[in-house]
Structures are given as structure tokens and as C-alpha cells.
Design a protein around this motif. Structure first.
Motif, mmCIF file in Angstrom:
data_model
loop_
_atom_site.group_PDB
_atom_site.id
_atom_site.type_symbol
_atom_site.label_atom_id
_atom_site.label_comp_id
_atom_site.label_asym_id
_atom_site.label_seq_id
_atom_site.Cartn_x
_atom_site.Cartn_y
_atom_site.Cartn_z
ATOM 1 N N ILE A 1 -7.218 6.148 -5.562
ATOM 2 C CA ILE A 1 -8.101 4.984 -5.658
ATOM 3 C C ILE A 1 -9.249 5.102 -4.656
ATOM 4 N N CYS B 1 -11.733 -3.178 -13.268
ATOM 5 C CA CYS B 1 -10.983 -3.884 -12.232
ATOM 6 C C CYS B 1 -10.913 -5.348 -12.635
ATOM 7 N N ALA C 1 0.854 -1.180 0.000
ATOM 8 C CA ALA C 1 0.000 0.000 0.000
ATOM 9 C C ALA C 1 0.887 1.226 0.000
ATOM 10 N N VAL D 1 -4.832 -5.271 1.682
ATOM 11 C CA VAL D 1 -4.532 -3.946 1.120
ATOM 12 C C VAL D 1 -3.121 -3.527 1.550
ATOM 13 N N TRP E 1 -10.063 -6.036 -5.971
ATOM 14 C CA TRP E 1 -10.371 -5.237 -4.794
ATOM 15 C C TRP E 1 -11.505 -5.931 -4.055
ATOM 16 N N GLY F 1 -0.430 -5.155 -0.355
ATOM 17 C CA GLY F 1 -0.399 -4.911 -1.789
ATOM 18 C C GLY F 1 -1.070 -6.009 -2.604
ATOM 19 N N ASN G 1 -4.959 1.498 -1.361
ATOM 20 C CA ASN G 1 -3.552 1.617 -1.697
ATOM 21 C C ASN G 1 -3.085 3.082 -1.653
ATOM 22 N N GLN H 1 0.400 3.428 -7.873
ATOM 23 C CA GLN H 1 -0.502 2.734 -8.796
ATOM 24 C C GLN H 1 -1.933 3.254 -8.636
ATOM 25 N N GLU I 1 -6.130 -3.653 -4.023
ATOM 26 C CA GLU I 1 -5.961 -2.204 -3.985
ATOM 27 C C GLU I 1 -6.967 -1.499 -3.093
#
Ligand code: IPD
Ligand code: MG
Ligand code: MG
Length: 284
Positions: A261, A190, A151, A206, A162, A209, A257, A155, A212
């Protein structure tokens, strides 16, 4: 070492030790074929608790009391039995003895049974995935750097899965909002959606990583307190589903992340507000 650093380290060491003991108890219960007969319900027919949830919470409380007699507690099963859910300025251990009880009961495992606890105000925290024997304690080491960007990376596309999640709901208006939000977010690009059946493990995914974003309304302070520290320390972002600052008693959370987002998803969500954990009603 300063006095507060000593207390933080002592609390962390104790949290890790008692989480490991709790893990032994949880794994032993998993071997016990009869344990589903010990299931009871709490606030509704779909709100489950087992004897193991209660025993693990008592193990943690007794163990912490003997080491830190002045510390306070907010424990899922104690609150369910009528104890207050109040955060003061005193060091307070926020305990979810098993996060993912609905997976634990039918033995749907795969790393979703865990123990989480946190010592509020010291930011000592432990999320322990008892079945996987994976301890989320330190953003600098372990599961956070196993080849994935943690996180906090820049990105901003949804290149990974997710994980939205929803606990069981009886109110049709709330269910409509959940589906409407889901429809909105599914139209964003996604690669897929998942849910571990454990708020804390979703948040650790999350932090590490693996995914997201995670959002949920209806969780409780004990579901997310420890994992919130893990996400923040990994460089992730925590917000309320309204877009405001996260409030652990509000029962709404977005863990992402990064802020880009989080904000893109929040724009798609229909907000609803369950009764707060601390019972406060003034304007929230
Ligand atoms: O009851 P519990 O198993 O400790 O915690 C639950 C789990 O975290 C579940 O994933 C989430 O959807 C629920 O909102 C929580 O209450
Ligand atoms: Mg929980
Ligand atoms: Mg629980």
C-alpha cells in the motif's frame, strides 16, 4: 531485568504518568471559554500556539528533568523559542505538548487534542489522546486489537479510509503539488479520505487498523516521533515520500498498513522538501 530494560520501563512509566497530568491540564483548558484569547502565532499567521501548549511542554520538561537529570529534550515550543533541534546519542525526549492546536483553539475536539512524547534511543513512547482519554502505548493490548486487523495485515486493497493531510501552505507551487498528488491518489480505489487534524492521531489510526494509509509533508519531528514507534510496533510500515527510508528530521512521512500500500501511494506523490528540522542541507 537488564539495566537498559529498567531504564526503558522507568521512562515509559514516567511518560505515561506525565501524559496523564498533561491531559488534566488540557481538559481544564478546554473548559475555559477564554482560552482562545491566549492564542499567539509563530512562524506565520496560521502557525498557532496557545498558553496551554507552552505550559504543558514546561510541565513535561520539568517533570522529566527531576527524574532523569541527564536526558535531553527537543520540544516543539522550546525550538520555536530558539532552542536547538538536534538529536544526539543521548536519551532525548521529543515533545509535542498538543498535537492538533488548530483544533484545540476553536474547540473542534472529538479526540484530536493529544499529548505525545518519546524518549529517543530507548523507544519509550506515549501518544495520549487527552479528550478521549486513550493512551497509545502498547501494540499488544488496548486500542490495537479492538476487532480490526492492525497495521501489518496482508490487506493490499484500499478497503478503508486513508488519511492524507496537509498543513497550511503559502507557496502556490507546493499547493499545486499537493493537489496533483491528491488527484492521482483519488483515482485509486478507496472508500474515502479523512484527516484528524493531528499527525500523531492519524498515525495511531494506521497502527490500530482504522485506516490503511497516512502521508504528509511539512510535519515536524515532534509530530511523528512517538507515533512512528507505535506504527512500527503494530507491524506497520514507515517510509519517506520519496520511497526511501524514513528520516524523522526530513518533514516527510508515509505510514501504511503494509509496504504494498505504501509503495502504490508513493508512486502517485509529487515530492517536495521543506527545510529540515535539524537545518542540515547537504544533499537532502
Ligand atoms: O502544530 P501541531 O498542532 O502540534 O501539529 C500539527 C498537526 O499534527 C497537524 O495535523 C499537521 O497537519 C501539522 O503538520 C502539524 O504541525
Ligand atoms: Mg504537532
Ligand atoms: Mg503541537
Amino acid at each position: 531485568m537488564s539495566e537498559s530494560r529498567d531504564l526503558w520501563q522507568d521512562s515509559m512509566d514516567h511518560a505515561v504518568a506525565v501524559a496523564r497530568k498533561s491531559g488534566e491540564m488540557i481538559r481544564a483548558a478546554v473548559q475555559n471559554q477564554d482560552r482562545s484569547s491566549l492564542v499567539q502565532t509563530k512562524s506565520s499567521a496560521v502557525d498557532l500556539v496557545t498558553e496551554t501548549d507552552q505550559k504543558v511542554e514546561q510541565l513535561i520538561i520539568q517533570s522529566v528533568k527531576s527524574k532523569f537529570p541527564t536526558h535531553k529534550f527537543i520540544g516543539e515550543e522550546s525550538v520555536s523559542s530558539g532552542e536547538p533541534c538536534v538529536l544526539t546519542s543521548d536519551p532525548t525526549w521529543i515533545i509535542d505538548p498538543i498535537d492538533g492546536t488548530t483544533n484545540f483553539v476553536p474547540r473542534v475536539l472529538g479526540g484530536v487534542v493529544l499529548n505525545s512524547d518519546t524518549c529517543h534511543r530507548l523507544n519509550a513512547r506515549v501518544v495520549y489522546s487527552a479528550i478521549e482519554d486513550k493512551m497509545y502505548t502498547d501494540a499488544e493490548r488496548g486500542p490495537f486489537v479492538t476487532g480490526r486487523p492492525p497495521a501489518g495485515s496482508s490487506q493490499t486493497m484500499f478497503t478503508k479510509r486513508w488519511w492524507p493531510q496537509s498543513s497550511a501552505q503559502q507557496d502556490p507551487d507546493v499547493v499545486d503539488k499537493i493537489f496533483s498528488s491528491l488527484r492521482n491518489v483519488l483515482t485509486l480505489l478507496c472508500t474515502g479520505i479523512r484527516g484528524a487534524g493531528s499527525a500523531a492521531l492519524n498515525m495511531c489510526a494506521v497502527a490500530s487498523g482504522s485506516v490503511e494509509l497516512y502521508y504528509e509533508t511539512g510535519i515536524h519531528v515532534w509530530d511523528v516521533a512517538a507515533a512512528s514507534v507505535v506504527v512500527s510496533e503494530a507491524g506497520g510500515v514507515l517510509l519517506d515520500t520519496t520511497g526511501g527510508a524514513v528520516d524523522l528530521m526530513s518533514r516527510r512521512i508515509v505510514a501504511a498498513n503494509n509496504k504494498t500500500i505504501a509503495t502504490r501511494i508513493i508512486q502517485q506523490l509529487q515530492v517536495y522538501s521543506p527545510e529540515r528540522d535539524d537545518g542540515v542541507t547537504d544533499g537532502k
